[in-house]
Design a protein around this motif. Structure first.
Motif, PDB file in Angstrom:
ATOM      1  N   ASP A 193     -55.832 128.327  45.561  1.00  0.00           N
ATOM      2  CA  ASP A 193     -54.665 127.495  45.292  1.00  0.00           C
ATOM      3  C   ASP A 193     -55.072 126.100  44.824  1.00  0.00           C
ATOM      4  O   ASP A 193     -54.316 125.431  44.127  1.00  0.00           O
TER       5      ASP A 193
ATOM      6  N   LEU B 150     -49.537 124.751  48.945  1.00  0.00           N
ATOM      7  CA  LEU B 150     -48.319 124.925  48.156  1.00  0.00           C
ATOM      8  C   LEU B 150     -47.208 123.974  48.569  1.00  0.00           C
ATOM      9  O   LEU B 150     -46.347 123.630  47.753  1.00  0.00           O
TER      10      LEU B 150
ATOM     11  N   TRP C 143     -47.892 128.175  41.919  1.00  0.00           N
ATOM     12  CA  TRP C 143     -47.689 128.700  43.276  1.00  0.00           C
ATOM     13  C   TRP C 143     -47.413 130.202  43.301  1.00  0.00           C
ATOM     14  O   TRP C 143     -47.695 130.871  44.303  1.00  0.00           O
TER      15      TRP C 143
END
Length: 555
Positions: free
Chosen positions: A195, A67, A208
């Motif tokens: 992710d 992230l 995110w």
């Protein structure tokens, strides 16, 4: 008339009748607490819930790695963007990652007072609920300040869990399988592909927010699942809930409550609690001189003598510290950035970072199958030696320019993960839980877990600025720290494989009695089992009632 010196017949009969009544009553109470889940099913259920807790821990750690460089994340939190025009952002980037460790430290330290009061199950449930609140705050963040606060809250919950789950799992596991079961938790710390998949949602903050929100699902599973599991029999005996303790031990071993092995395990736990209450200087029969069982948790940690509490708590703290100073969080938190530093594209860096996490997981599985056969010490030494060599090679290659050096460096990051996964990933959640005694297990694990988070914070905070200032010299620092670990483990860390948690009390007591190193004693094969008369003598127990039914007198 009665014979002088002999009790009346009616008195003898009444005594026997009372004893029979108490036995029947205790057996009935044990039966009333019988568990539906038993044996293998119960063991798997405990491993699943405990594993979920550590998946949650690992997920929250690893999710930040990707992230930090996600476009939508940088848009909402420009403070994490490090470039030539904002060199000070390296510290802000490290801070938003590392502040999570401060929350974890706060949660772990609170377990000094909360752990034995609430019990293992309620502490885990409390930690899970706090993590849910923190995850909601993180997911809904629209400012750097809110994200920082949210990560502190999430960390508090995780600190409670990481200082409780390993103890809970260890106290519900057999000596023969304890290592493998808890290392499963360590394996589940690894994560990475979710992710990466959401990286492609570059036009939405879902890129995110969704990965962070998924923590809530894991926390709900853990909180809901713990409600169906039993409390630790060690904690139950400390609370004088002896019938429940016998029922749990019986279910874990899938044997009737009056089975000899169930009774031996129960008696061994009872003895530890009895020593805690009355000390060992005059034996359990000398109830005229109790050794202040109301001592504060911190004062208990300073005790020496046969119990060796201070030494054992110190080993747990040092063990957790060692995990962090290996340098693993160079990769855990900064994997994507490290691969980008090697000259790889954004997408390729994320792909390799996710693959690195997958390889990390598979490498950790190796330790699960060998931990109880090879032992703890050999795996820790193997990991430290391999990590040291890998860091040296990374430093050498870091000083060399060229595509070949970049490729080999990327491979070495995989190699480092492999050594760490086998030697240290799950080890530091297993070893501190089994090296300390029941009396100090909750506060000692609170301190050892706090050690993990303190050094985690330090490593994460210095990594970004360190690479910006000394570049590949950072690897030399961690190579030296790994080299330092090797002799400390060899000379000071006793072996715990194959021994029950109460057997370790015997090991340290025998080492104290003979004036030798606990490491030397732990490697011997002639140590009597806890709960046996020989072990009682080593522990300094002069008299102890071995009838399980008389335990009601403690209530």
């Amino acid at each position: 008339m009665t014979t002088p010196g002999c009790p009346p017949v009616s008195s003898t009969f009444e005594g026997e009748e009372k004893k029979h009544y108490e036995e029947t009553s205790f057996d009935a109470e044990v039966a009333s607490h019988a568990l539906r889940l038993r044996g293998r099913k119960l063991t798997i259920s405990i491993a699943f819930v405990a594993g979920t807790g550590f998946t949650l821990f690992g997920y929250d750690q690893g999710v930040m790695s990707a992230l930090l460089t996600a476009g939508q994340f940088e848009k909402v939190f420009p403070q994490v963007v490090v470039d030539s025009s904002h060199p000070n952002h390296a510290t802000l980037q490290s801070f938003v990652v590392a502040i999570y460790e401060i929350g974890c430290l706060m949660g772990a330290l609170s377990n000094l007072w909360v752990g034995d009061r609430l019990g293992r199950r309620r502490t885990i449930a409390l930690g899970g609920c706090i993590m849910i609140i923190g995850a909601i705050l993180q997911t809904t963040s629209y400012s750097y300040a809110q994200l920082v606060v949210a990560r502190v809250v999430t960390g508090i919950g995780n600190g409670l869990n990481t200082s409780t789950v390993p103890s809970y799992h260890a106290e519900l596991s057999s000596a023969a399988k304890r290592g493998a079961l808890i290392l499963v938790e360590g394996s589940l710390i690894t994560f990475g592909w979710i992710d990466f998949g959401l990286f492609w949602a570059s036009g939405s903050s879902a890129q995110w927010r969704v990965p962070i929100a998924l923590q809530i699902v894991l926390a709900l599973v853990m909180v809901f699942g713990i409600g169906f599991l039993p409390e630790s029999p060690r904690w139950l005996v400390k609370q004088n809930r002896n019938a429940e303790a016998v029922a749990v031990i019986s279910a874990l071993e899938d044997k009737p409550p009056n089975d000899a092995e169930v009774q031996r395990t129960y008696h061994a736990i009872q003895e530890v609690v009895a020593i805690e209450d009355f000390g060992t200087s005059g034996g359990l029969g000398d109830k005229q001189a109790p050794q202040n069982p109301k001592r504060s948790p911190l004062r208990k940690l300073l005790v020496g003598g046969r119990s060796q509490h201070f030494r054992r708590a110190s080993l747990g703290v040092i063990n957790q510290c060692f995990q962090q100073i290996t340098g693993i969080n160079l990769i855990t938190y900064y994997a994507t950035i490290l691969f980008q530093r090697l000259g790889l594209s954004d997408v390729t860096s994320r792909l390799i970072a996710a693959a690195n996490g997958t390889e990390y997981f598979f490498a950790s599985i190796i330790a699960i199958f060998i931990i109880d056969r090879i032992g703890r010490r050999k795996l820790m030494l193997f990991g430290a030696v391999g990590q040291c060599i890998t860091m040296i090679l990374l430093a050498v290659l870091g000083s060399v320019r060229g595509t070949g050096a970049q490729v080999v460096s990327a491979i070495l990051l995989f190699v480092f993960n492999s050594f760490f996964a086998i030697g240290w990933l799950g080890m530091t959640w297993l070893y501190p839980a089994e090296i300390v005694g029941l009396e100090i297990r909750a506060p000692a694990n609170a301190l050892s877990t706090s050690s993990n988070w303190i050094f985690n914070f330090v490593v994460v905070m210095v990594t970004g600025p360190s690479f910006n200032n000394i570049s590949w010299g950072t690897y030399i620092v961690f190579a030296a720290l790994n080299a330092f670990i090797i002799p400390v483990v060899y000379f000071f860390f006793p072996e715990t494989a194959g021994r029950s948690l109460e057997d370790m009390d015997v090991v340290f007591a025998l080492a104290y009695n003979e004036g030798v190193s606990p490491v030397e004693v732990s490697l011997r094969k002639d140590i009597p089992l806890a709960g046996s008369p020989e072990a009682d003598r080593i522990l300094g127990i002069e008299t102890i009632d071995r009838n399980v039914n008389t335990s009601k007198e403690r209530s």
